[in-house]
Structure formats: structure tokens, C-alpha cells
Design a protein around this motif. Structure first.
Motif, PDB file in Angstrom:
ATOM      1  N   LYS A 106      10.582 -50.731  10.081  1.00 49.97           N
ATOM      2  CA  LYS A 106      11.234 -51.218  11.290  1.00 49.97           C
ATOM      3  C   LYS A 106      11.631 -50.064  12.207  1.00 49.97           C
ATOM      4  CE  LYS A 106      14.508 -53.503   9.125  1.00 49.97           C
ATOM      5  NZ  LYS A 106      15.644 -54.409   8.861  1.00 49.97           N
ATOM      6  N   ALA A 108      14.720 -48.845  14.572  1.00 52.02           N
ATOM      7  CA  ALA A 108      16.141 -49.060  14.839  1.00 52.02           C
ATOM      8  C   ALA A 108      16.409 -48.758  16.310  1.00 52.02           C
ATOM      9  CB  ALA A 108      16.990 -48.164  13.941  1.00 52.02           C
ATOM     10  N   PHE A 134      12.378 -54.861  13.590  1.00 48.93           N
ATOM     11  CA  PHE A 134      13.360 -54.064  14.334  1.00 48.93           C
ATOM     12  C   PHE A 134      14.768 -54.345  13.833  1.00 48.93           C
ATOM     13  CE2 PHE A 134      13.447 -58.074  16.601  1.00 48.93           C
ATOM     14  CZ  PHE A 134      14.785 -58.223  16.931  1.00 48.93           C
ATOM     15  N   SER A 135      15.661 -53.400  14.149  1.00 55.00           N
ATOM     16  CA  SER A 135      17.093 -53.551  13.899  1.00 55.00           C
ATOM     17  C   SER A 135      17.831 -53.122  15.164  1.00 55.00           C
ATOM     18  CB  SER A 135      17.553 -52.689  12.720  1.00 55.00           C
ATOM     19  OG  SER A 135      16.829 -53.001  11.547  1.00 55.00           O
ATOM     20  N   ALA A 180      22.289 -46.782  10.947  1.00 50.86           N
ATOM     21  CA  ALA A 180      20.899 -47.242  10.912  1.00 50.86           C
ATOM     22  C   ALA A 180      20.173 -46.751   9.663  1.00 50.86           C
ATOM     23  CB  ALA A 180      20.172 -46.777  12.166  1.00 50.86           C
ATOM     24  N   ASP A 183      19.773 -48.790   6.191  1.00 50.21           N
ATOM     25  CA  ASP A 183      18.674 -49.717   5.941  1.00 50.21           C
ATOM     26  C   ASP A 183      17.418 -48.900   5.644  1.00 50.21           C
ATOM     27  OD1 ASP A 183      16.625 -51.564   5.943  1.00 50.21           O
ATOM     28  OD2 ASP A 183      17.309 -52.613   7.736  1.00 50.21           O
ATOM     29  N   ASP A 185      14.452 -49.698   5.375  1.00 50.54           N
ATOM     30  CA  ASP A 185      13.266 -50.126   6.100  1.00 50.54           C
ATOM     31  C   ASP A 185      13.177 -49.503   7.502  1.00 50.54           C
ATOM     32  OD1 ASP A 185      12.281 -51.688   4.056  1.00 50.54           O
ATOM     33  OD2 ASP A 185      13.361 -53.480   4.707  1.00 50.54           O
ATOM     34  N   ASN A 186      14.283 -49.016   7.999  1.00 47.75           N
ATOM     35  CA  ASN A 186      14.263 -48.364   9.317  1.00 47.75           C
ATOM     36  C   ASN A 186      13.545 -47.025   9.211  1.00 47.75           C
ATOM     37  OD1 ASN A 186      15.635 -50.398  10.696  1.00 47.75           O
ATOM     38  ND2 ASN A 186      17.651 -49.503  10.258  1.00 47.75           N
ATOM     39  N   GLN A 187      12.434 -46.881   9.914  1.00 53.72           N
ATOM     40  CA  GLN A 187      11.622 -45.668   9.832  1.00 53.72           C
ATOM     41  C   GLN A 187      11.604 -44.868  11.128  1.00 53.72           C
ATOM     42  OE1 GLN A 187      10.027 -44.657   6.840  1.00 53.72           O
ATOM     43  NE2 GLN A 187      11.432 -46.252   6.150  1.00 53.72           N
ATOM     44  N   PHE A 189      13.988 -44.215  14.917  1.00 50.29           N
ATOM     45  CA  PHE A 189      15.321 -44.422  15.455  1.00 50.29           C
ATOM     46  C   PHE A 189      15.336 -44.030  16.933  1.00 50.29           C
ATOM     47  CE2 PHE A 189      15.277 -43.596  11.007  1.00 50.29           C
ATOM     48  CZ  PHE A 189      16.216 -44.445  10.451  1.00 50.29           C
ATOM     49  N   ARG A 255      12.292 -40.877  10.375  1.00 52.07           N
ATOM     50  CA  ARG A 255      13.390 -40.960   9.408  1.00 52.07           C
ATOM     51  C   ARG A 255      13.807 -39.585   8.878  1.00 52.07           C
ATOM     52  NH1 ARG A 255      15.863 -45.178   6.818  1.00 52.07           N
ATOM     53  NH2 ARG A 255      17.002 -44.584   4.935  1.00 52.07           N
TER      54      ARG A 255
END
Length: 431
Positions: A106, A108, A134-135, A180, A183, A185-187, A189, A255
Motif C-alpha cells: 500500500k 501511505a 492505500f492508507s 504509517a 502497518d 503493508d505500507n511500502q 510514504f 519503506r
């Protein structure tokens, strides 16, 4: 008569002994010896103890320290402090570690705002249909927003006061990253402001960010008063002037880079203490210098040196141009998103099977830019130094070696433009 003969005989018979001639004492070139000794001593000291203040260099030459370094042997590598060694080990381990693949990678989207987000309806339209990719995180420093989009509800993080130009801006960015990063899954930002809008549909931006192995951090060398003129020698020895960089704060980090920003305390503390408005009569803006300098030092090859967020600095003021309702047209938005590519197709017939190399794009766009056609420079990253030369530093925006538009987002849009943007969104984001 006899007397004179005797005298002559006596003179002839006399043995004339050599007499020592009187010579003045030798004048040894003492002053030359003293001068050579002093110069030698000076050079040895300059080699072993290089000047810490650049002002000291100008005592000997108007060229400063450069006149010495041109012909002195290279100085030995500086011994790192304990803090530097620890910092570099941690950063190296993070950058070299292979991240665990995730099936739900995802992006962020991190919003840094003083209060309400006037473009939530536009972002709602942008996010719709991509809920698993997404986040959203919101840092509101003054007023808690009342959200109108379901994607923003309950996404506010604990926030604190943010003052423009001070380290509190960096603190807010790090606070967003920390939340962020929770999580896995957040790759990627992305830092956005309350005046930012998307320039493309979600799929294009997702592909652009996820399928490249770099971060987008604006970073360039500015020798002028608004660049290296803000540097403080109190940052030595860890941060040297040659490493000091400038750039816009609106980043997009992979990340690993987000992790090293959170892990850093050494370089952060230097900017916290010695980069602030009014310090030593300078206006050092922490959010314009910390991350550009940090990445230039620890991983210069891992960043793209430009921001994916477009701003218009053509007015040459302290803040970029603010787009009002009368400014927001289809042509404006297409020029930001497509820019040079469409102009070349229409004006020069370049398209279809004909392609420009990155150098060709740079050459053509440089001509357009120098002629005042700023709207056609979207495929290039352009920085202008703040010294008297006003030097333009131009580089093509390359995505995996292919020339692409530099920008995925744009700012600053006034809140009154929301209806215009909603009406135009489907048209200007169509590729």
C-alpha cells in the motif's frame, strides 16, 4: 753607495711570507632559511590541522581554502565519532536488509495540515475503488478536522503544534512516518499538504511509486544565501558545508528510507539545534535542509533529487503561487501533467514512432524554459540557485531510465477551487 747596495741586497734576499688578507664575514641567507622554515611549518600544520573556519582561509588568498587544497596532498580521513559509527551501522543494516514481500503493498498518504482538508471530496473520488491499496494519516496541528470523506474518518493521529521554519515541522513529518510504519503493508510514504491535489488517477500514481526502487526527495546544491549561506559551522564535524543541501519538504519515501529517517537522531539533532530562523543572523529552514542533506550523506544514489509534488515558483516570492478559481482550467492542469510531451507532438510532430532521448528532451525543454515557457518544463527538474549567478540546474525526470513527467501531485490550490477541480478531475487525469 754601499748602504744602498746593502739595502738592495737585503731586499732581494728577504723571503716574502704570505700575509692573510682581510675579508668581511660571510653573510649567510638567514632570512631565507627562516622564511622556508615558517612556510614548511605552516603547510605541515595546515595538513594535520585543516582550518575549521572557512573565514580563516581568506587570510592567505581570495580564493579561500581552495588555493591550499589544489596542491596539498589529500588530508587523512577524519576519525568518526562514536555516534557517527553507530548511526552508519544502523543505516547500513536497514538499507541492505531485504524487506518481507507483502501481497497487499500500500501507499501511505500522509496529510500535514493546520486544520480542515478542503479537498477531501476530490481525494474521495481519487481513492474510490482502491480501498486495499492505500492508507490515510492526518496530522492537524491547530484544529481537528471535521471529515466529509469516509477514507479520512478516524485517521487523525496525535498531533502537536507546528511552526513554519522550525524543527517542529520535521517532528510532525516523523510522527506521521512513525504511525504509517506500524502497518507492514505500507511500502511507500507520501507527504502532502492541505492544498495538494492529485494529477493522475490512482492506478498511474500507484504504478509510478511502487515499481521503482528509489525515493523522491528534492535535493540540490545551492551556494547562495538561501542555500549554503544558511549553514552553521556548529554542525561540524558530522555535517560539513560540502554536504549541505536544499529542497522542498514534500517527499515520497520507500519503506527503508522511512525507517532510517525515524532511526536517525545524530543528524536530526544537528538541525534541531543549529538550523532555525534567526540563528547567527541566518534564516535556516529545517524542513528545507534536513532531509536533503541527510539523504545526500547516507544514500545519495537512492533518491531522485526532485519532488513529485509540483509548485509554481515563477513569482519568485517566499511562497509559491496560490491558484485561485480563475486560474484552474483544463489547460493549466494538462500543462502540469503532460506539459512538454503534448507540446512537442503538436508543435514539432514528435510522437508515434519518433522518440527523443533524455538529452534531447533536456535540450529542447531548456530552450523553451529559457524563452519563458515554464509550462512546458514538466519533464525536467529545474532548480535555480540563490546567488548572483542564478544558475539553473536542469536534469531530466527519469523513471527506470525512461523520461516521464516529474509530478504526481500539485499545490498550492485555494479552497475555493474545489468545485472547479471536481468538475475537471475526470478529464485532466485521463492518460
Amino acid at each position: 753607495m754601499k748602504t744602498s747596495q746593502v739595502w738592495r741586497l737585503g731586499m732581494g734576499d728577504m723571503q716574502i711570507l704570505p700575509v692573510a688578507r682581510h675579508r668581511p664575514p660571510l653573510r649567510r641567507p638567514t632570512w631565507i632559511i627562516v622564511l622556508v622554515s615558517m612556510v614548511s611549518l605552516f603547510l605541515v600544520c595546515a595538513y594535520i590541522y585543516p582550518p575549521q573556519s572557512r573565514n580563516a582561509c581568506y587570510v592567505f588568498s581570495s580564493r579561500g581554502c581552495q588555493v591550499l587544497t589544489d596542491w596539498l596532498p589529500p588530508a587523512p580521513a577524519r576519525e568518526l565519532t562514536d555516534e557517527e559509527i553507530a548511526s552508519r551501522v544502523v543505516i547500513r543494516e536497514i538499507l541492505s536488509a531485504s524487506l518481507t514481500p507483502t501481497k497487499k503493498a500500500k501507499i501511505a498518504f500522509m496529510f500535514l495540515t493546520p486544520g480542515p482538508l478542503p479537498f477531501e471530496k476530490l481525494w474521495d473520488k481519487f481513492f474510490s475503488g482502491h480501498e486495499d491499496r492505500f492508507s490515510v494519516y492526518v496530522h492537524a496541528s491547530k484544529e481537528k478536522p471535521v471529515h466529509v470523506s469516509r477514507y479520512f474518518v478516524n485517521q487523525d493521529i496525535r498531533s502537536d503544534q507546528v511552526i513554519w521554519g522550525k524543527i517542529s515541522m520535521i517532528d510532525a513529518e516523523r510522527r506521521l512516518l512513525a504511525n504509517a510504519l506500524r502497518d507492514p503493508d505500507n511500502q511507500h510514504f507520501v507527504l502532502l499538504s492541505d492544498s495538494c491535489v492529485p494529477l493522475y488517477k490512482f492506478d498511474y500514481i500507484y504504478h509510478y511509486l511502487m515499481f521503482t526502487n528509489i525515493s523522491y526527495v528534492d535535493c540540490f546544491y545551492d551556494p547562495g544565501p538561501h542555500g549554503n549561506g544558511r549553514y552553521s559551522e556548529h554542525m561540524l564535524p558530522e555535517v560539513e558545508m560540502k554536504d549541505f543541501r536544499k529542497g522542498a519538504q514534500w517527499f515520497s519515501l520507500k519503506r527503508q528510507h522511512a525507517l532510517i529517517v525515524l532511526a536517525d537522531s545524530l543528524y536530526y539533532s544537528k538541525f534541531r539545534d543549529y538550523c532555525k530562523p534567526g540563528l547567527e543572523g541566518k534564516n535556516c529552514i529545517a524542513d528545507e535542509h534536513y532531509l536533503p542533506t541527510f539523504f545526500n550523506m547516507v544514500d545519495p544514489g537512492g533518491i531522485a533529487n526532485w519532488s513529485v509534488t509540483h509548485v509554481d515558483w515563477s513569482e519568485r516570492k517566499w511562497h509559491p503561487k496560490l491558484y485561485r478559481s480563475q486560474d484552474v482550467t483544463y489547460d493549466l492542469l494538462r500543462n502540469i501533467t503532460v506539459g512538454l510531451s503534448s507540446y512537442l507532438r503538436v508543435s514539432f510532430g514528435i510522437g508515434g514512432g519518433m522518440r527523443l532521448t533524455p538529452l534531447g528532451v533536456e535540450a529542447v525543454t531548456s530552450l523553451l524554459y529559457s524563452a519563458g515557457h515554464y509550462q512546458y518544463s514538466i519533464n525536467l527538474s529545474i532548480h535555480v540557485t540563490s546567488d548572483e549567478k542564478k544558475e539553473e540546474q536542469i536534469q531530466p525526470c527519469l523513471w527506470n531510465g525512461i523520461t516521464r513527467p516529474c509530478y504526481l501531485f500539485a499545490r498550492k490550490f485555494h479552497k475555493e477551487t474545489i468545485d472547479d477541480l471536481l468538475q475537471l478531475f475526470s478529464n485532466y487525469t485521463a492518460l
